[in-house]
Design a protein around this motif. Structure first.
Motif, PDB file in Angstrom:
ATOM      1  N   VAL A  19     -10.380  -8.261   0.159  1.00 23.85           N
ATOM      2  CA  VAL A  19      -9.995  -6.876  -0.148  1.00 23.85           C
ATOM      3  C   VAL A  19      -8.856  -6.851  -1.164  1.00 23.85           C
ATOM      4  CG1 VAL A  19      -8.996  -4.768   0.816  1.00 23.85           C
ATOM      5  CG2 VAL A  19     -10.781  -5.969   2.058  1.00 23.85           C
ATOM      6  N   ILE A  20      -7.900  -7.734  -1.006  1.00 25.80           N
ATOM      7  CA  ILE A  20      -6.782  -7.809  -1.950  1.00 25.80           C
ATOM      8  C   ILE A  20      -7.271  -8.218  -3.332  1.00 25.80           C
ATOM      9  CG2 ILE A  20      -4.718  -9.155  -2.536  1.00 25.80           C
ATOM     10  CD1 ILE A  20      -4.021  -9.130   0.452  1.00 25.80           C
ATOM     11  N   ASN A  80      -8.380  -0.054   4.143  1.00 22.67           N
ATOM     12  CA  ASN A  80      -7.598  -0.554   3.008  1.00 22.67           C
ATOM     13  C   ASN A  80      -8.351  -0.391   1.693  1.00 22.67           C
ATOM     14  OD1 ASN A  80      -5.143  -1.372   4.179  1.00 22.67           O
ATOM     15  ND2 ASN A  80      -6.078  -3.228   4.987  1.00 22.67           N
ATOM     16  N   TYR A  81      -9.635  -0.655   1.709  1.00 25.04           N
ATOM     17  CA  TYR A  81     -10.438  -0.489   0.499  1.00 25.04           C
ATOM     18  C   TYR A  81     -10.379   0.958   0.008  1.00 25.04           C
ATOM     19  CZ  TYR A  81     -14.598  -0.245  -2.477  1.00 25.04           C
ATOM     20  OH  TYR A  81     -15.468  -0.030  -3.519  1.00 25.04           O
ATOM     21  N   LEU A  82     -10.507   1.905   0.928  1.00 26.70           N
ATOM     22  CA  LEU A  82     -10.485   3.319   0.549  1.00 26.70           C
ATOM     23  C   LEU A  82      -9.084   3.787   0.165  1.00 26.70           C
ATOM     24  CD1 LEU A  82     -12.841   4.721   3.338  1.00 26.70           C
ATOM     25  CD2 LEU A  82     -13.430   4.264   0.956  1.00 26.70           C
ATOM     26  N   MET A  83      -8.067   3.345   0.905  1.00 25.28           N
ATOM     27  CA  MET A  83      -6.708   3.812   0.642  1.00 25.28           C
ATOM     28  C   MET A  83      -6.135   3.238  -0.654  1.00 25.28           C
ATOM     29  SD  MET A  83      -6.107   6.054   2.794  1.00 25.28           S
ATOM     30  CE  MET A  83      -4.422   6.348   2.287  1.00 25.28           C
ATOM     31  N   THR A  84      -6.572   2.058  -1.057  1.00 24.00           N
ATOM     32  CA  THR A  84      -6.117   1.564  -2.355  1.00 24.00           C
ATOM     33  C   THR A  84      -6.621   2.449  -3.481  1.00 24.00           C
ATOM     34  OG1 THR A  84      -7.997   0.023  -2.426  1.00 24.00           O
ATOM     35  CG2 THR A  84      -5.902  -0.834  -1.639  1.00 24.00           C
ATOM     36  N   SER A  85      -7.800   3.027  -3.308  1.00 26.20           N
ATOM     37  CA  SER A  85      -8.310   3.972  -4.310  1.00 26.20           C
ATOM     38  C   SER A  85      -7.454   5.227  -4.358  1.00 26.20           C
ATOM     39  CB  SER A  85      -9.769   4.342  -4.001  1.00 26.20           C
ATOM     40  OG  SER A  85     -10.627   3.237  -4.187  1.00 26.20           O
ATOM     41  N   VAL A  86      -7.014   5.680  -3.197  1.00 23.75           N
ATOM     42  CA  VAL A  86      -6.142   6.853  -3.151  1.00 23.75           C
ATOM     43  C   VAL A  86      -4.840   6.568  -3.903  1.00 23.75           C
ATOM     44  CG1 VAL A  86      -4.822   8.385  -1.640  1.00 23.75           C
ATOM     45  CG2 VAL A  86      -7.141   7.691  -0.993  1.00 23.75           C
ATOM     46  N   PRO A 128      -0.692  -1.017  -4.534  1.00 19.14           N
ATOM     47  CA  PRO A 128      -1.501  -0.888  -3.310  1.00 19.14           C
ATOM     48  C   PRO A 128      -1.603  -2.183  -2.518  1.00 19.14           C
ATOM     49  CG  PRO A 128      -2.900  -0.846  -5.275  1.00 19.14           C
ATOM     50  CD  PRO A 128      -1.491  -0.730  -5.750  1.00 19.14           C
ATOM     51  N   ILE A 129      -1.554  -3.328  -3.192  1.00 14.83           N
ATOM     52  CA  ILE A 129      -1.595  -4.595  -2.461  1.00 14.83           C
ATOM     53  C   ILE A 129      -0.384  -4.724  -1.547  1.00 14.83           C
ATOM     54  CG2 ILE A 129      -1.399  -7.095  -2.730  1.00 14.83           C
ATOM     55  CD1 ILE A 129      -3.158  -6.831  -5.237  1.00 14.83           C
ATOM     56  N   ALA A 130       0.792  -4.413  -2.083  1.00 10.04           N
ATOM     57  CA  ALA A 130       2.006  -4.463  -1.269  1.00 10.04           C
ATOM     58  C   ALA A 130       1.930  -3.472  -0.117  1.00 10.04           C
ATOM     59  CB  ALA A 130       3.235  -4.176  -2.144  1.00 10.04           C
ATOM     60  N   ALA A 131       1.386  -2.278  -0.404  1.00 15.05           N
ATOM     61  CA  ALA A 131       1.282  -1.249   0.627  1.00 15.05           C
ATOM     62  C   ALA A 131       0.404  -1.708   1.790  1.00 15.05           C
ATOM     63  CB  ALA A 131       0.735   0.040   0.023  1.00 15.05           C
ATOM     64  N   MET A 132      -0.743  -2.296   1.491  1.00 16.90           N
ATOM     65  CA  MET A 132      -1.634  -2.705   2.584  1.00 16.90           C
ATOM     66  C   MET A 132      -1.067  -3.896   3.356  1.00 16.90           C
ATOM     67  SD  MET A 132      -4.984  -4.588   0.900  1.00 16.90           S
ATOM     68  CE  MET A 132      -5.229  -3.581  -0.556  1.00 16.90           C
ATOM     69  N   LEU A 133      -0.309  -4.750   2.678  1.00 13.84           N
ATOM     70  CA  LEU A 133       0.326  -5.866   3.382  1.00 13.84           C
ATOM     71  C   LEU A 133       1.416  -5.385   4.336  1.00 13.84           C
ATOM     72  CD1 LEU A 133       0.578  -8.478   0.479  1.00 13.84           C
ATOM     73  CD2 LEU A 133      -0.784  -8.717   2.570  1.00 13.84           C
ATOM     74  N   VAL A 134       2.006  -4.235   4.021  1.00 10.62           N
ATOM     75  CA  VAL A 134       3.043  -3.675   4.885  1.00 10.62           C
ATOM     76  C   VAL A 134       2.436  -2.873   6.026  1.00 10.62           C
ATOM     77  CG1 VAL A 134       4.942  -2.016   4.994  1.00 10.62           C
ATOM     78  CG2 VAL A 134       4.816  -3.636   3.093  1.00 10.62           C
ATOM     79  N   TRP A 135       1.510  -1.963   5.705  1.00 13.39           N
ATOM     80  CA  TRP A 135       1.048  -1.055   6.758  1.00 13.39           C
ATOM     81  C   TRP A 135       0.020  -1.696   7.701  1.00 13.39           C
ATOM     82  CZ3 TRP A 135      -1.189   2.090   2.259  1.00 13.39           C
ATOM     83  CH2 TRP A 135      -2.549   1.826   2.074  1.00 13.39           C
ATOM     84  N   SER A 136      -0.750  -2.664   7.233  1.00 14.79           N
ATOM     85  CA  SER A 136      -1.835  -3.206   8.062  1.00 14.79           C
ATOM     86  C   SER A 136      -1.342  -3.861   9.351  1.00 14.79           C
ATOM     87  CB  SER A 136      -2.672  -4.193   7.250  1.00 14.79           C
ATOM     88  OG  SER A 136      -3.309  -3.550   6.168  1.00 14.79           O
ATOM     89  N   PRO A 137      -0.331  -4.747   9.308  1.00 17.05           N
ATOM     90  CA  PRO A 137       0.133  -5.339  10.577  1.00 17.05           C
ATOM     91  C   PRO A 137       0.692  -4.302  11.542  1.00 17.05           C
ATOM     92  CG  PRO A 137       0.914  -6.620   8.693  1.00 17.05           C
ATOM     93  CD  PRO A 137       0.354  -5.345   8.141  1.00 17.05           C
TER      94      PRO A 137
END
Length: 401
Positions: free
Chosen positions: A26-27, A334-340, A369-378
């Motif tokens: 995904v990243i 994550n795939y959808l939110m990176t588009s947002v 968005p990569i940094a964002a998903m690494l923060v919010w996902s855990p």
């Protein structure tokens, strides 16, 4: 050499290494998807179409073509096939009905995503290719590899039928032929076509939705052309799962050997293709067929190399593996939110940076968005488990099945 043994997480009954590999995929997808949001369509494949004036931009194009473009989408498709097969085996007597319900809902999500945000959405292709997965359920790993090879051959054969005359005309010097002209408009640096894509990329939100809704039949037709290649990746992923590689049953040396073999096959060919189109000056007649057709088997091979390397690295289950696993558990969200996030940066209803950045600047912004998903996902996975869109997908699919 000790054997890698992958055990499900006791709290979630999920395989951590497989989730981490999905998070890695995904990243990686974001590193190319950013160009869809930031640059005219032609620039996704062609560095001289827009935003590729400097040497760093050209180097990034080579890096993207060789190491990123379609490698991570291939890896994601492999894991999608594995995930579908695991669910098919768990569902029991209603397996087919539940699977097709999931594919229908995923197709709807993909169409909405493509209409609102990412015109290159892969969910539609996965849903359509996924319709064939129940027919592969009883095949052995060896038979699945044969199916994958056959589907890649179908993809290449179809590509030769579609683009063969274009490449032949250009190499023969018939640069004014109709097929060469069409290729230059879609994959080259034709200024009128690039300007048209610039204007389209700066349209308002309402304009985009209206246009994309009207184009849905055409979108599905275009996406259908990618079914053989996506289904090949899915079949290969299932084969590697059944053979134990993606199940974490291979020894580290065996994983490293597979990765090395695949990389040694893929990388020289991909570098040569990059040099070939660059040496000719990036004509659309070569850029399009090279990116869509000629690189396909090597993209698949490098995707396997990434999978094998990652499975060897993730066996230790360190902090990085756990974080990537959280990203993978929320892969759809994550795939959808990176588009947002990318739309908020580049679209006219966001910061409006579309067409105002270079390739290298767009690449740098992909790490937002990569940094964002690494923060919010855990955080999300630790407290709530499934992501919100994963919950919606499964809940609606259960209603349909």
């Amino acid at each position: 050499m000790a054997q890698n043994v992958t055990a499900p997480d006791q709290k979630t009954d999920r395989i951590v290494e497989l989730d981490a590999l999905r998070g890695f995929a995904v990243i990686g997808i974001v590193l190319m998807n950013v160009y869809v949001f930031a640059l005219p369509a032609q620039a996704y494949y062609n560095p001289i179409a827009w935003g590729g004036e400097g040497p760093m931009d050209r180097l990034l194009w080579v890096f993207g073509f060789v190491f990123i473009e379609d490698k991570f989408r291939t890896l994601f498709a492999m894991l999608f096939g594995v995930g579908c097969m695991i669910l098919l085996e768990k569902t029991g007597s209603r397996a087919w009905r539940a699977h097709y319900a999931r594919m229908v809902v995923l197709l709807a999500i993909g169409v909405i995503h493509a209409t609102l945000f990412a015109s290159n959405d892969v969910l539609r292709a996965y849903a359509l290719a996924g319709l064939a997965l129940p027919f592969l359920a009883q095949l052995s790993a060896r038979a699945l590899i044969a199916v994958a090879v056959g589907l890649v051959a179908v993809h290449i054969g179809g590509g030769i039928n579609l683009f063969g005359s274009t490449v032949f005309d250009w190499l023969a010097g018939r640069t004014n032929s109709d097929v060469v002209f069409v290729a230059e408009r879609n994959f080259g640096s034709d200024q009128a076509s690039v300007q048209a894509m610039l204007e389209r990329g700066r349209e308002g939100f309402g304009e985009r939705v209206f246009r994309r809704v009207a184009e849905i039949p055409l979108q599905i037709k275009v996406v259908a052309g990618s079914i053989p290649l996506n289904l090949a990746a899915m079949a290969l992923g299932i084969a590697l799962w059944r053979d134990g590689m993606l199940a974490g049953e291979w020894r580290t040396f065996r994983l490293q050997r597979l990765a090395a073999i695949c990389a040694m096959i893929a990388l020289p060919c991909l570098f040569w293709l990059a040099w070939w189109v660059g040496d000719y000056g990036f004509p659309g007649a070569l850029v399009g067929p090279t990116s869509l057709i000629l690189s396909a088997p090597f993209d698949l091979a490098l995707g396997v190399a990434y999978a094998a390397s990652a499975m060897a690295l993730f066996a230790s289950r360190g902090p990085a593996t756990e974080r990537l696993a959280a990203v993978g558990r929320l892969s759809l969200t994550n795939y959808l939110m990176t588009s947002v996030i990318l739309a908020a940066i580049f679209a006219s209803w966001g910061l409006g940076l579309f067409g105002y950045v270079s390739r290298s600047e767009a690449f740098a912004l992909s790490f937002v968005p990569i940094a964002a998903m690494l923060v919010w996902s855990p955080i999300w996975a630790g407290k709530l488990g499934q992501g919100p869109f994963e919950r919606i997908w499964r809940a609606v699919a259960r209603l349909l099945s």
